[in-house]
Scaffold this motif. Structure first.
Motif: not given
Length: 376
Positions: A13-19, A41-45
């Motif tokens: 959820l954070i990775a998809a929407t946090g921006h 931090k470890r995610m390629p995104k």
């Protein structure tokens, strides 16, 4: 009843929407909320993001967010952001080559109200003073559940601007999988595997919980109980502390000191229940000896000792040669330990080390775990 998400669900959820919107993660203490930041931090995104250290909002004071600066030549003043937020004149919206930032505000709901006010532009607008974060910046907040009675509160009009989600504790199965891949002491892993109630929540004993009507104080003395006075208790976080104590203290500290340290980390109830795992863990065969001579290395007949060694093997195996020796040794163990070994390998990051070993394939077939291996 509120819906609680798993660690992985919250992470996604954070990775998809946090921006776009600030996510505030609520969860009981010690379950790994801050670990979400390190996983992000470890995610390629987020490879191109400036990931600053998590910020403990309870430690902030005047000047911790921005400081006023005078520009006498132009007759103006401006706010200069503290370096902990990853912003500067060369890294803000509109500046060439600026990098987005990844910020975690920890214990946000415990901060004094004036600190919450100062942090508000960061949370709502991605701004520190007049410095705007580059596009794609992500701000995430962590805090405890208000029901825990730890002083967490956010006013309603502020809550309405944010996205609040609740994160649950990991299940014993989820924690064992994580611990096996994270070099947690095998005695602690074996303990959690055999005592899955250590990952139950005090919320399970509340109205609507799966143990509603039961007395938590009598039924589960391992875990946090907001209705009791506890100096220490078991949680995913404190079990890691127990792992550190065992990793560094076994063979160095006397038994009384070791027990006192474990009690201080996870509480007396958990430390006492863990004692047999520690005792038998002292007697398992040395790992290097198993690798060197798997056919003749001593093998304990005690099931607890064998269980500890199974988790040790999966955690430590680093080469195909080691994996081959381990499989030979595990063939000498009790059938139920072979089953646990197959399940643990199949769900671990080290499955590739074992997957093409003929004896491991034979063990899988004998334990009917082929489908589990294929799913990974």
């Amino acid at each position: 009843m509120d819906k609680f998400l798993s660690f992985t669900q919250v992470l996604n959820l954070i990775a998809a929407t946090g921006h776009k919107r600030t996510i505030i993660v609520e969860g009981e203490n010690g379950i790994g909320k801050t670990a979400l930041f390190h996983a992000l931090k470890r995610m390629p995104k987020f490879a191109n993001h400036i990931a600053v250290d998590p910020i403990d909002c309870t430690q902030l004071s005047d000047g911790s967010v921005w400081m006023p600066d005078l520009d006498r030549e132009n007759g103006v003043s401006r706010e200069l952001p503290n370096e902990r937020f990853g912003l500067s004149k060369n890294n803000q919206l509109g500046v060439n080559n600026a990098k987005p930032v990844l910020i975690a505000l920890d214990e946000i709901a415990k901060a004094p109200q004036f600190i919450k006010n100062v942090l508000a532009p960061i949370i709502y607008e991605r701004r520190v003073g007049n410095y705007h974060m580059p596009e794609g910046s992500n701000v995430v907040c962590f805090t405890n559940l208000s029901i825990e009675g730890l002083g967490d509160s956010i006013q309603a009009h502020l809550r309405n601007r944010l996205v609040f989600v609740k994160m649950r504790k990991p299940t014993a199965e989820e924690w064992v999988k994580w611990a096996t891949d994270s070099a947690i002491n095998p005695m602690v892993i074996a303990f959690v595997n055999n005592e899955p109630k250590v990952m139950d929540s005090f919320l399970d004993y509340a109205k609507g919980g799966k143990f509603e009507g039961k007395d938590q104080a009598k039924d589960n003395g391992y875990i946090f109980n907001p209705k009791a006075v506890q100096l220490a208790y078991a949680s995913p976080r404190s079990l890691v502390a127990a792992s550190d104590i065992l990793d560094t203290g076994l063979g160095v500290l006397d038994d009384d000191t070791l027990e006192a340290a474990l009690t201080g980390a996870v509480g007396a109830t958990t430390a006492q229940a863990m004692a047999s795992f520690v005792r038998f863990g002292k007697d398992i065969c040395d790992y290097e000896r198993v690798i060197k001579d798997p056919d003749n290395a001593p093998l304990s007949s005690n099931p607890t000792a064998q269980l500890i060694q199974v988790f040790q093997f999966v955690s430590r195996a680093s080469t195909r040669g080691e994996a081959e020796s381990i499989v030979k040794y595990v063939w000498r163990m009790r059938a139920e330990m072979q089953s646990i070994f197959c399940n643990t390998v199949a769900s671990s990051q080290r499955v590739a080390l074992f997957a093409t070993i003929n004896d491991f394939g034979r063990m899988l077939r004998s334990e009917e775990h082929t489908s589990e291996l294929q799913s990974h």
